[in-house]
Design a protein around this motif. Structure first.
Motif, short mmCIF file in Angstrom:
data_model
loop_
_atom_site.label_atom_id
_atom_site.label_comp_id
_atom_site.label_asym_id
_atom_site.label_seq_id
_atom_site.Cartn_x
_atom_site.Cartn_y
_atom_site.Cartn_z
N ALA A 344 0.85 -1.19 0.00
CA ALA A 344 0.00 0.00 0.00
C ALA A 344 0.88 1.24 0.00
CB ALA A 344 -0.92 0.00 1.22
N VAL A 345 0.49 2.24 -0.77
CA VAL A 345 1.30 3.44 -0.93
C VAL A 345 0.57 4.65 -0.38
CG1 VAL A 345 2.47 2.52 -2.95
CG2 VAL A 345 0.43 3.92 -3.25
N THR A 346 1.32 5.65 -0.02
CA THR A 346 0.75 6.94 0.38
C THR A 346 0.71 7.87 -0.83
OG1 THR A 346 2.90 7.91 0.92
CG2 THR A 346 1.78 6.65 2.66
N ALA A 347 -0.05 8.92 -0.70
CA ALA A 347 -0.08 9.93 -1.77
C ALA A 347 1.31 10.51 -1.97
CB ALA A 347 -1.08 11.02 -1.42
N GLU A 348 2.04 10.73 -0.89
CA GLU A 348 3.38 11.31 -0.99
C GLU A 348 4.33 10.38 -1.74
OE1 GLU A 348 6.51 13.80 -0.93
OE2 GLU A 348 4.43 14.27 -0.44
N GLN A 349 4.20 9.08 -1.52
CA GLN A 349 5.04 8.13 -2.26
C GLN A 349 4.74 8.17 -3.75
OE1 GLN A 349 4.00 4.70 0.11
NE2 GLN A 349 6.02 4.62 1.07
N ALA A 390 -9.26 9.38 -0.83
CA ALA A 390 -8.54 10.55 -0.31
C ALA A 390 -7.14 10.64 -0.90
CB ALA A 390 -8.48 10.48 1.22
N LYS A 391 -6.49 9.50 -1.08
CA LYS A 391 -5.17 9.50 -1.71
C LYS A 391 -5.27 9.95 -3.17
CE LYS A 391 -3.53 5.55 1.05
NZ LYS A 391 -3.03 4.16 0.97
N ARG A 392 -6.28 9.45 -3.88
CA ARG A 392 -6.45 9.86 -5.29
C ARG A 392 -6.65 11.37 -5.38
NH1 ARG A 392 -10.36 10.67 -9.54
NH2 ARG A 392 -12.05 10.74 -8.00
#
Length: 454
Positions: A344-349, A390-392
Motif C-alpha cells: 500500500a502506498v501513500t499519496a506522498e510516495q 482521499a489518496k487519489r
C-alpha cells in the motif's frame, strides 16, 4: 485497471538479464559489442543523406511487453505456451507515415535465446483479418540476414525496409519460429485478433489460423523514416491507456483517437503516438502476487513498474519529444487484492514517483505532462474505499497545482459524472466502473490540449 491475467516473479537471473542484456541487436549493443544504429543502417540502405526527403526515425506504433505467468491458463483461455515451426501473424496500427520502416522485436522476458527464421511486413488487405496486400510484402533482414537470434533479455531493431507506410493504416508483421519456443514476451491486451499458422507462411497472402490470439508476441514497435521535424508523443499508462474494454479491432484506445485528432490538425499532422500503456501497471511496484492467490495467474501481465520500464519504453522510443503520464490507480487499488497489503502506498510516495519520472524526462530534454487519475468508485474491482479516494484526490490536487509537470491533462474532469464526481459518467462507463468505453476514450482524447504538442 483490469488486472491482466498473469504474472510470475522475475528470477534473479532474469533481472540481471534485463539490467545488463536488454540490448538492441541492430540498434545499440550486443554483448558489449557496438552495432549499427537505425540511422547508420538507414544511411547504408539509402546513401549518406538517408531516405530521400527524410531525416528522422520516429515511432509510429509501440507497445509495452511483459513476462507471462507460470500459472497462466493455456489458449484459448489465456495464452499460447509454445510455438514450433509456426508463423505468428500480428496486426498493428500506425500513427504517422514514412517511406521506410524498421521493426523492434523483443525477447526481454525470455530465459532462452529466441530464434526467428523469417520475418515479413506488409500492408493489411482490408480492415479485418490478417490477409496482406501481396505487392507490399517485404522480407525483413537483420544485419543483412534473413534469420536472427535474440539472446535472453535482448531487443533487436531490424534493418531498414523500403516501404511506403501510410498514417492511420494497418501493418501485418509475420514471424516464423522454426524451433520449439516458449512464448515468454508478450503484450496481453492487443485488442486485435491475430493469427498463428503452421509452417513458414510469412510471405503468404492469406494463412489458415490454428489459433487466433488477442496478444502481441515478441513485438514491441515499428519506426518509420519520416519527414524532418517529425516527432513522437509517448503515452505511459495502465489499462485505461491500453484501451481495455474498448472495441476489439477498432483502434479506439484513447491514444489512437488522440492520433486521429493530431492528424486532422494542420499544425500537428506529423506526430507519432507510441502507446506503451500496460493493463495492471503500477508506477512504483513490479507485480508481486500473493502466494496461492488468483493473481498468480495474471499479475505478470502487468509488466515492470513504470519507473523501471521508463528508459526502455519511453526514453528509447525513436523521435520522442513529449510524454503523457496516466498512472496511479493500480498503486492505490491493488494492495490487499492482487498485491501484498504491505505494498500500500501513500499519496506522498506516488508524488515522489511522479517527480522521478519528471526529472528523468527533463534530463533528456523532453516535455512531460501529468494526467489526473480517473474516478473508479463502484462495485467491480474492489479498489475503492474512502481512504483510497482521499489518496487519489491528494495526488490529483498535486498534479493540478504543483507545477511540477510541464502541463496538466485533466482526464478526471473529462470523464467523471458531474452528479457523482467520484464515479465515471454513466455514458462513458464500460460497465465495470473503472474502464472507459469507446465514448469515454474519445472524451479522454479530446481532453488533451493539442497546443501542448505543436
Amino acid at each position: 485497471m483490469l488486472l491482466p491475467r498473469s504474472f510470475r516473479n522475475v528470477s534473479s537471473r532474469r533481472v540481471m538479464a534485463l539490467l545488463s542484456s536488454c540490448v538492441l541487436v541492430s540498434g545499440a549493443l550486443v554483448g558489449g559489442v557496438s552495432a549499427p544504429s537505425p540511422a547508420m543502417a538507414a544511411r547504408a540502405a539509402y546513401g549518406p543523406s538517408g531516405p530521400p526527403g527524410q531525416a528522422s526515425w520516429v515511432s509510429t506504433w509501440a507497445t509495452g511487453v511483459t513476462a507471462v505467468p507460470d500459472k497462466a491458463p493455456d489458449y484459448p483461455d489465456g495464452r499460447i505456451t509454445y510455438l514450433e515451426d509456426q508463423t505468428v501473424r500480428q496486426v498493428v496500427h500506425t500513427s504517422v507515415g514514412g517511406d521506410a520502416l524498421t521493426l523492434r522485436l523483443s525477447n526481454e522476458h525470455g530465459d532462452e535465446p529466441l530464434r526467428l527464421g523469417a520475418v515479413h511486413v506488409a500492408a493489411r488487405a482490408g480492415t479485418t483479418g490478417t490477409d496482406i496486400a501481396p505487392a507490399t510484402d517485404r522480407r525483413v533482414t537483420f544485419g543483412g540476414k534473413r534469420a536472427v537470434t535474440l539472446p535472453a533479455g535482448a531487443r533487436v531493431v531490424s534493418d531498414p525496409v523500403k516501404l511506403d507506410v501510410a498514417p492511420d493504416a494497418d501493418l501485418v508483421i509475420s514471424l516464423h519460429l522454426p524451433e520449439r519456443t516458449e512464448v515468454s514476451t508478450v503484450h496481453q491486451y492487443a485488442l486485435q485478433v491475430n493469427a498463428v499458422a503452421d509452417g513458414d507462411v510469412t510471405g503468404a497472402r492469406t494463412v489458415t489460423p490454428v489459433a487466433a490470439p488477442e496478444q502481441w508476441m515478441f513485438l514491441s514497435g515499428v519506426n518509420v523514416a519520416a519527414r524532418p521535424r517529425t516527432s513522437a508523443v509517448v503515452v505511459l499508462g495502465d489499462s485505461i491507456s491500453d484501451g481495455v474494454e474498448t472495441t476489439i479491432g477498432a483502434n479506439h484506445r484513447w491514444p489512437d483517437l488522440l492520433s486521429d485528432r493530431l492528424r486532422a490538425d494542420r499544425r500537428t499532422p506529423d506526430l507519432g503516438v507510441a502507446n506503451v500503456g500496460i493493463a495492471g501497471n503500477r508506477l512504483l511496484h513490479d507485480p508481486n502476487p500473493p502466494a496461492g492467490k488468483p493473481a498468480e495467474a495474471y499479475a505478470a501481465y502487468s509488466g515492470p513498474s513504470a519507473l523501471r520500464r521508463f528508459r526502455g519504453d519511453v526514453l528509447d522510443q525513436p523521435g520522442t519529444e513529449h510524454v503523457i503520464v496516466l498512472l496511479g490507480v493500480n498503486d492505490l487499488g491493488q494492495p490487499g487484492l492482487s498485491a501484498p497489503v504491505e505494498e500500500a502506498v501513500t499519496a506522498e510516495q506516488l508524488i515522489q514517483g511522479h517527480l522521478r519520472l519528471i526529472a528523468r524526462a527533463h534530463a533528456r530534454g523532453l516535455k512531460i505532462y501529468g494526467g489526473t487519475v480517473t474516478p473508479f468508485k463502484g462495485p467491480g474491482f474492489g479498489f475503492w474505499n474512502e481512504k483510497i479516494e482521499a489518496k487519489r484526490q491528494a495526488v490529483n490536487r498535486w498534479i493540478r497545482t504543483s507545477g511540477a509537470y510541464d502541463a496538466v491533462i485533466d482526464f478526471d474532469a473529462a470523464v467523471r459524472d458531474p452528479a457523482q464526481p467520484l464515479r465515471l459518467r454513466p455514458d462513458y462507463d464500460s460497465g465495470d466502473h473503472l474502464h472507459l468505453n469507446d465514448a469515454g476514450a474519445q472524451a479522454m482524447a479530446t481532453a488533451v490540449p493539442l497546443r501542448l504538442l505543436r
